[in-house]
Design a protein around this motif. Sequence first.
Motif, short mmCIF file in Angstrom:
data_model
loop_
_atom_site.label_atom_id
_atom_site.label_comp_id
_atom_site.label_asym_id
_atom_site.label_seq_id
_atom_site.Cartn_x
_atom_site.Cartn_y
_atom_site.Cartn_z
N GLN A 88 0.83 -1.22 0.00
CA GLN A 88 0.00 0.00 0.00
C GLN A 88 0.85 1.26 0.00
OE1 GLN A 88 -2.93 -0.05 3.14
NE2 GLN A 88 -3.63 -2.12 2.61
N GLY A 89 2.07 1.18 0.53
CA GLY A 89 2.95 2.33 0.55
C GLY A 89 2.64 3.28 1.70
N GLU A 90 3.19 4.47 1.59
CA GLU A 90 3.11 5.45 2.67
C GLU A 90 1.82 6.27 2.59
OE1 GLU A 90 5.40 5.64 5.14
OE2 GLU A 90 6.22 3.86 4.16
N GLY A 91 1.56 7.00 3.68
CA GLY A 91 0.46 7.95 3.70
C GLY A 91 -0.77 7.40 4.39
N ASP A 92 -1.79 8.27 4.54
CA ASP A 92 -3.03 7.83 5.17
C ASP A 92 -3.81 6.96 4.20
OD1 ASP A 92 -4.25 9.55 3.37
OD2 ASP A 92 -5.02 10.92 4.88
N LEU A 93 -4.94 6.42 4.66
CA LEU A 93 -5.72 5.51 3.84
C LEU A 93 -6.13 6.18 2.52
CD1 LEU A 93 -7.21 2.83 3.44
CD2 LEU A 93 -9.13 3.80 4.72
#
Length: 215
Positions: A88-93
């Motif tokens: 999914q990688g970085e960051g919020d949903l």
Amino acid sequence: MLNLPAISKQHLIIFTRYPEPGKTKTRLIPALGTVGAANLQREMTEHTRFHVQELQKVIDISVEVRFAGGDSQLMQDWLGLDLVYQSQGEGDLGSRMARSLFEAFQSDATKVIIIGTDCPGVNAQILETAFEKLHSFDMVLGPAIDGGYYLIGLRQPIPELFVNIEWGTAQVFQKTVDIAQKLNLSYVNLSPLADVDRPEDLPIWEQALAREMEK
């Protein structure tokens, strides 16, 4: 552009987490313990995968799993070699969903749907209906009873739908609808379904299993 395997015009993305004890279904740990919560995550993901396989018997779609935790090898060992796995990688949903949609459309998909694995009511029929609705609407949403959504489908990347939203709150669905209306998107809602996130939600999962056993 990412060097992803060829994907169909209709593309389904499953968001899930590798079932590592202590790092998944954390709100259920008080009721189930770390191992029990991880086992539930495992079972619910496998339940979702089963219904996706049923869908693939009916319509032509490609399927991708976007995972958090673990790695591609662990995911393959768990769910098999016939799925595409991407972190999914970085960051919020929101940023993770927006990124996965953008990359799917970059790879020539024309209808892309994202689902999670928290909603045992999601089945092949609901997913087939969602893809059908994207013939006529810019966006399809599956509202969750807790105020979020269990499914979002689009015909093009619309990053505005995924910013300035407090994920995990009861306002997620309504905020998404509000943004869609401001953007003049046509949209349709599927039937509301229940998530399994908290100890009081566990009967929903048990009832879903009982229904499966009756078939």
